[in-house]
Write a protein that holds these residues in place. Sequence first.
Motif, PDB file in Angstrom:
ATOM      1  N   MET A   1       0.847  -1.171   0.000  1.00 39.94           N
ATOM      2  CA  MET A   1       0.000   0.000   0.000  1.00 39.94           C
ATOM      3  C   MET A   1       0.894   1.236   0.000  1.00 39.94           C
ATOM      4  O   MET A   1       1.700   1.430   0.895  1.00 39.94           O
ATOM      5  N   PRO A   2       0.795   2.097  -0.989  1.00 39.30           N
ATOM      6  CA  PRO A   2       1.626   3.299  -1.039  1.00 39.30           C
ATOM      7  C   PRO A   2       1.349   4.229   0.125  1.00 39.30           C
ATOM      8  O   PRO A   2       0.279   4.225   0.721  1.00 39.30           O
ATOM      9  N   ASP A   3       2.365   5.046   0.444  1.00 37.99           N
ATOM     10  CA  ASP A   3       2.252   5.950   1.585  1.00 37.99           C
ATOM     11  C   ASP A   3       1.092   6.925   1.462  1.00 37.99           C
ATOM     12  O   ASP A   3       0.466   7.275   2.458  1.00 37.99           O
ATOM     13  N   ASP A   4       0.780   7.396   0.253  1.00 37.75           N
ATOM     14  CA  ASP A   4      -0.312   8.365   0.121  1.00 37.75           C
ATOM     15  C   ASP A   4      -1.655   7.752   0.510  1.00 37.75           C
ATOM     16  O   ASP A   4      -2.538   8.438   0.999  1.00 37.75           O
ATOM     17  N   GLN A   5      -1.817   6.445   0.352  1.00 35.16           N
ATOM     18  CA  GLN A   5      -3.051   5.788   0.796  1.00 35.16           C
ATOM     19  C   GLN A   5      -3.101   5.729   2.315  1.00 35.16           C
ATOM     20  O   GLN A   5      -4.162   5.802   2.901  1.00 35.16           O
ATOM     21  N   ASP A   6      -1.938   5.606   2.971  1.00 34.34           N
ATOM     22  CA  ASP A   6      -1.899   5.618   4.432  1.00 34.34           C
ATOM     23  C   ASP A   6      -2.421   6.948   4.960  1.00 34.34           C
ATOM     24  O   ASP A   6      -3.183   6.982   5.907  1.00 34.34           O
ATOM     25  N   ILE A   7      -2.017   8.027   4.334  1.00 37.71           N
ATOM     26  CA  ILE A   7      -2.468   9.344   4.767  1.00 37.71           C
ATOM     27  C   ILE A   7      -3.974   9.456   4.595  1.00 37.71           C
ATOM     28  O   ILE A   7      -4.675   9.927   5.477  1.00 37.71           O
ATOM     29  N   THR A   8      -4.478   8.992   3.494  1.00 33.24           N
ATOM     30  CA  THR A   8      -5.914   9.033   3.257  1.00 33.24           C
ATOM     31  C   THR A   8      -6.660   8.217   4.298  1.00 33.24           C
ATOM     32  O   THR A   8      -7.658   8.662   4.850  1.00 33.24           O
ATOM     33  N   LEU A   9      -6.168   7.034   4.602  1.00 29.75           N
ATOM     34  CA  LEU A   9      -6.793   6.190   5.605  1.00 29.75           C
ATOM     35  C   LEU A   9      -6.740   6.858   6.978  1.00 29.75           C
ATOM     36  O   LEU A   9      -7.726   6.864   7.718  1.00 29.75           O
ATOM     37  N   SER A  10      -5.627   7.445   7.302  1.00 31.82           N
ATOM     38  CA  SER A  10      -5.488   8.146   8.577  1.00 31.82           C
ATOM     39  C   SER A  10      -6.457   9.318   8.662  1.00 31.82           C
ATOM     40  O   SER A  10      -7.127   9.506   9.682  1.00 31.82           O
ATOM     41  N   ASP A  11      -6.524  10.092   7.606  1.00 32.87           N
ATOM     42  CA  ASP A  11      -7.438  11.236   7.593  1.00 32.87           C
ATOM     43  C   ASP A  11      -8.889  10.781   7.731  1.00 32.87           C
ATOM     44  O   ASP A  11      -9.673  11.390   8.460  1.00 32.87           O
ATOM     45  N   LEU A  26      -4.104   1.488  13.334  1.00 32.04           N
ATOM     46  CA  LEU A  26      -2.890   1.300  14.128  1.00 32.04           C
ATOM     47  C   LEU A  26      -2.353  -0.115  13.977  1.00 32.04           C
ATOM     48  O   LEU A  26      -1.132  -0.321  13.888  1.00 32.04           O
ATOM     49  N   GLU A  27      -3.222  -1.085  13.930  1.00 28.26           N
ATOM     50  CA  GLU A  27      -2.789  -2.474  13.736  1.00 28.26           C
ATOM     51  C   GLU A  27      -2.146  -2.662  12.364  1.00 28.26           C
ATOM     52  O   GLU A  27      -1.107  -3.317  12.238  1.00 28.26           O
ATOM     53  N   ILE A  28      -2.741  -2.071  11.332  1.00 33.11           N
ATOM     54  CA  ILE A  28      -2.161  -2.147   9.987  1.00 33.11           C
ATOM     55  C   ILE A  28      -0.777  -1.514   9.988  1.00 33.11           C
ATOM     56  O   ILE A  28       0.188  -2.067   9.449  1.00 33.11           O
ATOM     57  N   ARG A  29      -0.661  -0.351  10.610  1.00 30.95           N
ATOM     58  CA  ARG A  29       0.625   0.342  10.652  1.00 30.95           C
ATOM     59  C   ARG A  29       1.660  -0.492  11.406  1.00 30.95           C
ATOM     60  O   ARG A  29       2.798  -0.636  10.957  1.00 30.95           O
ATOM     61  N   ASN A  30       1.280  -1.073  12.523  1.00 30.55           N
ATOM     62  CA  ASN A  30       2.204  -1.898  13.297  1.00 30.55           C
ATOM     63  C   ASN A  30       2.647  -3.127  12.504  1.00 30.55           C
ATOM     64  O   ASN A  30       3.821  -3.499  12.539  1.00 30.55           O
TER      65      ASN A  30
END
Length: 51
Positions: A1-11, A26-30
Motif C-alpha cells: 500500500m503506497p504511503d499516500d493511501q496511508d495518509i488518506t486512511l489516517s485522515d 494502528l494495527e495495519i501500521r504496526n
Amino acid sequence: MPDDQDITLSDLTLALDSPELTAIFLEIRNLREEETRRLERLLSRIADNDT
C-alpha cells in the motif's frame, strides 16, 4: 500500500472519529512496520552471506 493511501486512511479515521477504525489503522501500521523490520533483517543476512 503506497504511503499516500496511508495518509488518506489516517485522515478518514480521524474524520470519522471511530475508535474501531483507529484501532484497525494502528494495527495495519504496526504490521507494516514489523514487516519492514523483518525484511531489513533478511536483506542484512543475505548481504552478510554475500561478503
